[in-house]
Design a protein around this motif. Structure first.
Motif, PDB file in Angstrom:
ATOM      1  N   ALA D  53      23.793  -0.358 -48.902  1.00 36.67           N
ATOM      2  CA  ALA D  53      24.947   0.505 -48.664  1.00 36.67           C
ATOM      3  C   ALA D  53      24.924   1.649 -49.664  1.00 36.67           C
ATOM      4  O   ALA D  53      24.495   1.484 -50.813  1.00 36.67           O
ATOM      5  CB  ALA D  53      26.239  -0.286 -48.811  1.00 36.67           C
ATOM      6  N   GLY D  56      29.720   3.185 -50.272  1.00 33.14           N
ATOM      7  CA  GLY D  56      30.706   2.409 -49.505  1.00 33.14           C
ATOM      8  C   GLY D  56      30.485   2.394 -48.013  1.00 33.14           C
ATOM      9  O   GLY D  56      31.402   2.040 -47.260  1.00 33.14           O
ATOM     10  N   ALA D  57      29.281   2.755 -47.538  1.00 34.75           N
ATOM     11  CA  ALA D  57      28.978   2.645 -46.102  1.00 34.75           C
ATOM     12  C   ALA D  57      27.558   2.112 -45.956  1.00 34.75           C
ATOM     13  O   ALA D  57      26.674   2.459 -46.763  1.00 34.75           O
ATOM     14  CB  ALA D  57      29.111   4.001 -45.411  1.00 34.75           C
ATOM     15  N   PHE D  58      27.323   1.274 -44.934  1.00 38.32           N
ATOM     16  CA  PHE D  58      25.966   0.770 -44.734  1.00 38.32           C
ATOM     17  C   PHE D  58      25.012   1.934 -44.481  1.00 38.32           C
ATOM     18  O   PHE D  58      25.387   2.941 -43.869  1.00 38.32           O
ATOM     19  CB  PHE D  58      25.923  -0.219 -43.560  1.00 38.32           C
ATOM     20  CG  PHE D  58      26.497  -1.566 -43.931  1.00 38.32           C
ATOM     21  CD1 PHE D  58      25.871  -2.369 -44.879  1.00 38.32           C
ATOM     22  CD2 PHE D  58      27.675  -2.020 -43.343  1.00 38.32           C
ATOM     23  CE1 PHE D  58      26.401  -3.603 -45.227  1.00 38.32           C
ATOM     24  CE2 PHE D  58      28.215  -3.254 -43.697  1.00 38.32           C
ATOM     25  CZ  PHE D  58      27.577  -4.049 -44.636  1.00 38.32           C
ATOM     26  N   ALA D  72      24.314  -0.061 -53.219  1.00 36.12           N
ATOM     27  CA  ALA D  72      24.470  -1.515 -53.370  1.00 36.12           C
ATOM     28  C   ALA D  72      23.511  -2.243 -52.447  1.00 36.12           C
ATOM     29  O   ALA D  72      23.375  -1.877 -51.281  1.00 36.12           O
ATOM     30  CB  ALA D  72      25.911  -1.919 -53.050  1.00 36.12           C
TER      31      ALA D  72
END
Lengths: 156, 80, 156, 80
Positions: D53, D56-58, D72
């Motif tokens: 990600a 905060g988005a895949f 992440a």
């Protein structure tokens, strides 16, 4: 393994779901599924003002109890409880509640769905709807295969 | 001849105008009993759409009426 | 037609289901289905003392919100709400709740089941279990097709 | 060279011993970035079992690391 709770009841007056749900909590149960049927403000596009449920109480209680006990046999659940209202109900009132506790969600969902389907199909309770236009009728749904010949005792 | 108590619910109660009645019937089975009752009250439900219960339990149409029992004809249900 | 309520939330502390359920009541809705996941006292036959859920909060909230909005598109429902706990949980505590209101029970059950399945598959939340024997581990279930090669970062 | 913030969760946090770190990477894509990180921290998760990600988005493993972004690596999830 503890005995599975299995209970069916008719309720002549409004009842609260929270304490019933509470009784199905179980340290061994990881999943809980519930279903509630509420009185809608319409049916088949026709505005509904309210309704009444009439039950053949002795048979409804016996058949309802058979259903929940059968559910306890068929599914891996820790508890099942169903309560169905009778009498006059207003729009938005709770008509029926089914709660199921289980180890896993598959059994919880499957048993909950099975119980509400069987209750609707087998338990002698009848719905009498009052419409906005003043008309009223008993609902006697006939299985699709024979629907063409379904009579209405109460409508022309 | 059996003395029976008949119960009527929902649209059957409205069609007969009563919620129950005592009858004496010589019908050999519950199917025959329903034919008698339907003819007398002008009920329009074919028996195939109904179920029958005796003393608070579902029964078979081929069962013989039992002296002193309570019989209910069950139109299609609509709870839930 | 009113807009469908669709909401996903993380909760760092215990939350009550009753007021959430209340918000899904709708005069046009005849059916409500809910699912709850509770902390069980065992997992795979091993006694569990408690657990902790860790979330990647920003992504979990965004992905959870996408799931409920997708449910509102896929199913004929009037509202859907999901709340997932984070932090330390004791046995019997509520870990996740999904509530769905709909016109009919098919959609209510299907949407409720779909949401919990998607949440379990897609939302970045991880369970850390504490066992009766003092051991603890992160649960990282790997899809069955590749399970044979699943490593455990935290166990030998 | 991109300046990145890496985040670690669950067993990846335990394996690295940190919940995040700042890194400079010349990796051409996020897959390459993971190989660098896995080698440095001795992570045993094959990339096929993880998702990635960004902010905060895949994201896709083939995406290039973006200067100043937060990355992440997401091990298999176990909520619900």
């Amino acid at each position: 393994m503890a005995a599975v709770q299995a209970k069916f009841e008719l309720a002549a007056a409004p009842f609260a779901v929270a304490p019933l749900r509470e009784r199905l909590l179980d340290d061994a149960a990881g999943a809980y599924a519930s279903f509630e049927g509420w009185v809608r403000n319409h049916n088949d596009g026709r505005p509904v003002h309210g309704l009444m449920y009439e039950a053949y109480a002795a048979l409804a209680e016996a058949e309802g109890q058979r259903i929940v006990e059968e559910a306890a046999q068929r599914f891996a659940i820790t508890g099942v409880h169903c309560v169905h209202r009778t009498g006059e109900l207003a729009i938005g009132e709770l008509a029926v509640w089914v709660g199921v506790g289980a180890g896993h969600r598959d059994a919880a969902f499957a048993a909950c769905r099975w119980v509400i389907d069987e209750v609707k199909a087998r338990v002698p309770i009848w719905k009498h709807e009052r419409y906005a236009d003043g008309d009223r009728q008993w609902l006697h749904p006939v299985a699709a295969t024979t629907e063409g010949s379904a009579p209405r005792e109460d409508t022309p | 001849m059996a003395r029976l108590r008949l119960l009527y619910f929902a649209s059957l109660r409205e069609a007969t105008g009563i919620d129950g009645e005592a009858v004496d019937s010589a019908a050999p089975d519950l199917a025959g009993l329903y034919e008698e009752v339907a003819a007398r009250h002008g009920l329009r439900w074919p028996r195939e759409h109904l179920r029958v219960a005796v003393d608070g339990a579902f029964a078979r149409w081929s069962d013989a009426p039992r002296e002193g029992s309570e019989v209910a004809f069950i139109p299609p249900v609509s709870g839930g």
